[in-house]
Design a protein around this motif. Sequence first.
Motif, PDB file in Angstrom:
ATOM      1  N   LEU A   4      12.735 -14.478  -7.601  1.00  0.00           N
ATOM      2  CA  LEU A   4      12.789 -13.057  -7.253  1.00  0.00           C
ATOM      3  C   LEU A   4      11.526 -12.338  -7.720  1.00  0.00           C
ATOM      4  O   LEU A   4      10.979 -11.497  -7.000  1.00  0.00           O
ATOM      5  N   ASN A   5      11.059 -12.661  -8.914  1.00  0.00           N
ATOM      6  CA  ASN A   5       9.814 -12.076  -9.404  1.00  0.00           C
ATOM      7  C   ASN A   5       8.643 -12.415  -8.476  1.00  0.00           C
ATOM      8  O   ASN A   5       7.807 -11.564  -8.171  1.00  0.00           O
ATOM      9  N   ASN A   6       8.579 -13.661  -8.035  1.00  0.00           N
ATOM     10  CA  ASN A   6       7.499 -14.068  -7.136  1.00  0.00           C
ATOM     11  C   ASN A   6       7.540 -13.275  -5.833  1.00  0.00           C
ATOM     12  O   ASN A   6       6.498 -12.830  -5.332  1.00  0.00           O
ATOM     13  N   LEU A   7       8.738 -13.087  -5.281  1.00  0.00           N
ATOM     14  CA  LEU A   7       8.876 -12.363  -4.018  1.00  0.00           C
ATOM     15  C   LEU A   7       8.508 -10.892  -4.178  1.00  0.00           C
ATOM     16  O   LEU A   7       7.892 -10.293  -3.296  1.00  0.00           O
ATOM     17  N   LYS A   8       8.870 -10.306  -5.297  1.00  0.00           N
ATOM     18  CA  LYS A   8       8.542  -8.904  -5.566  1.00  0.00           C
ATOM     19  C   LYS A   8       7.046  -8.750  -5.847  1.00  0.00           C
ATOM     20  O   LYS A   8       6.400  -7.824  -5.360  1.00  0.00           O
ATOM     21  N   PHE A   9       6.487  -9.649  -6.641  1.00  0.00           N
ATOM     22  CA  PHE A   9       5.063  -9.580  -6.972  1.00  0.00           C
ATOM     23  C   PHE A   9       4.209  -9.766  -5.718  1.00  0.00           C
ATOM     24  O   PHE A   9       3.180  -9.098  -5.539  1.00  0.00           O
ATOM     25  N   ALA A  10       4.635 -10.652  -4.826  1.00  0.00           N
ATOM     26  CA  ALA A  10       3.902 -10.855  -3.569  1.00  0.00           C
ATOM     27  C   ALA A  10       3.882  -9.564  -2.752  1.00  0.00           C
ATOM     28  O   ALA A  10       2.834  -9.184  -2.207  1.00  0.00           O
ATOM     29  N   LYS A  20      -4.056  -9.188   1.422  1.00  0.00           N
ATOM     30  CA  LYS A  20      -2.756  -9.254   2.091  1.00  0.00           C
ATOM     31  C   LYS A  20      -2.524 -10.597   2.796  1.00  0.00           C
ATOM     32  O   LYS A  20      -1.489 -11.228   2.621  1.00  0.00           O
ATOM     33  N   ASP A  21      -3.488 -11.033   3.606  1.00  0.00           N
ATOM     34  CA  ASP A  21      -3.331 -12.292   4.346  1.00  0.00           C
ATOM     35  C   ASP A  21      -3.185 -13.486   3.409  1.00  0.00           C
ATOM     36  O   ASP A  21      -2.392 -14.392   3.668  1.00  0.00           O
ATOM     37  N   GLU A  22      -3.954 -13.475   2.325  1.00  0.00           N
ATOM     38  CA  GLU A  22      -3.859 -14.571   1.357  1.00  0.00           C
ATOM     39  C   GLU A  22      -2.487 -14.604   0.688  1.00  0.00           C
ATOM     40  O   GLU A  22      -1.922 -15.671   0.469  1.00  0.00           O
ATOM     41  N   VAL A  23      -1.973 -13.420   0.368  1.00  0.00           N
ATOM     42  CA  VAL A  23      -0.637 -13.340  -0.229  1.00  0.00           C
ATOM     43  C   VAL A  23       0.389 -13.936   0.726  1.00  0.00           C
ATOM     44  O   VAL A  23       1.216 -14.767   0.341  1.00  0.00           O
ATOM     45  N   ILE A  27       3.367 -16.591   0.161  1.00  0.00           N
ATOM     46  CA  ILE A  27       4.748 -16.129   0.314  1.00  0.00           C
ATOM     47  C   ILE A  27       4.833 -15.406   1.658  1.00  0.00           C
ATOM     48  O   ILE A  27       4.167 -14.387   1.855  1.00  0.00           O
ATOM     49  N   PRO A  28       5.627 -15.894   2.611  1.00  0.00           N
ATOM     50  CA  PRO A  28       5.717 -15.232   3.913  1.00  0.00           C
ATOM     51  C   PRO A  28       6.196 -13.777   3.784  1.00  0.00           C
ATOM     52  O   PRO A  28       7.069 -13.464   2.978  1.00  0.00           O
ATOM     53  N   GLU A  29       5.611 -12.928   4.588  1.00  0.00           N
ATOM     54  CA  GLU A  29       5.935 -11.501   4.553  1.00  0.00           C
ATOM     55  C   GLU A  29       7.440 -11.259   4.724  1.00  0.00           C
ATOM     56  O   GLU A  29       8.005 -10.368   4.082  1.00  0.00           O
ATOM     57  N   ALA A  30       8.075 -12.041   5.564  1.00  0.00           N
ATOM     58  CA  ALA A  30       9.492 -11.830   5.875  1.00  0.00           C
ATOM     59  C   ALA A  30      10.411 -11.952   4.659  1.00  0.00           C
ATOM     60  O   ALA A  30      11.518 -11.409   4.664  1.00  0.00           O
ATOM     61  N   ILE A  31       9.960 -12.655   3.615  1.00  0.00           N
ATOM     62  CA  ILE A  31      10.844 -12.824   2.450  1.00  0.00           C
ATOM     63  C   ILE A  31      10.375 -12.065   1.215  1.00  0.00           C
ATOM     64  O   ILE A  31      10.999 -12.151   0.155  1.00  0.00           O
ATOM     65  N   CYS A  32       9.303 -11.291   1.344  1.00  0.00           N
ATOM     66  CA  CYS A  32       8.843 -10.478   0.221  1.00  0.00           C
ATOM     67  C   CYS A  32       9.855  -9.364  -0.057  1.00  0.00           C
ATOM     68  O   CYS A  32      10.516  -8.877   0.859  1.00  0.00           O
ATOM     69  N   LEU A  33       9.966  -8.984  -1.305  1.00  0.00           N
ATOM     70  CA  LEU A  33      10.922  -7.943  -1.707  1.00  0.00           C
ATOM     71  C   LEU A  33      10.188  -6.648  -2.028  1.00  0.00           C
ATOM     72  O   LEU A  33       9.364  -6.607  -2.933  1.00  0.00           O
ATOM     73  N   ASP A  34      10.523  -5.601  -1.293  1.00  0.00           N
ATOM     74  CA  ASP A  34       9.925  -4.298  -1.564  1.00  0.00           C
ATOM     75  C   ASP A  34      10.537  -3.636  -2.784  1.00  0.00           C
ATOM     76  O   ASP A  34       9.900  -2.838  -3.458  1.00  0.00           O
ATOM     77  N   SER A  35      11.796  -3.941  -3.051  1.00  0.00           N
ATOM     78  CA  SER A  35      12.448  -3.371  -4.234  1.00  0.00           C
ATOM     79  C   SER A  35      13.275  -4.446  -4.918  1.00  0.00           C
ATOM     80  O   SER A  35      13.694  -5.422  -4.292  1.00  0.00           O
ATOM     81  N   LEU A  36      13.498  -4.248  -6.195  1.00  0.00           N
ATOM     82  CA  LEU A  36      14.224  -5.237  -6.985  1.00  0.00           C
ATOM     83  C   LEU A  36      14.911  -4.525  -8.136  1.00  0.00           C
ATOM     84  O   LEU A  36      14.303  -3.701  -8.818  1.00  0.00           O
TER      85      LEU A  36
END
Length: 89
Positions: A4-10, A20-23, A27-36
């Motif tokens: 979860l930390n990885n998805l939020k940090f990404a 952005k593209d490197e991130v 970690i694919p954009e579709a699974i990044c977490l905007d809030s946690l």
Amino acid sequence: MGTLNNLKFAAYLANNSCIKDEVYNIIPEAICLDSLEAYYVQNGGIELCLEDMDGELIDNTLIDGASQLINDDLDSLFELYGRLFESEE
């Protein structure tokens, strides 16, 4: 919790357009977490456990503690598993 930390940090890093593209290659954009939000229960109370980066990520000391408890439980289960097969011999 580490995932979860990885998805939020990404998601946090992807806000910077120059990386952005490197991130998103990591970690694919579709699974990044905007809030946690994350909480833990201790001594009958519930506490928020976001700490790093201005409250953006789960406190690593809690992740380490939870990992140790999970590993201890798995070790105990493997001990039972071993005893199960010893009793069949």
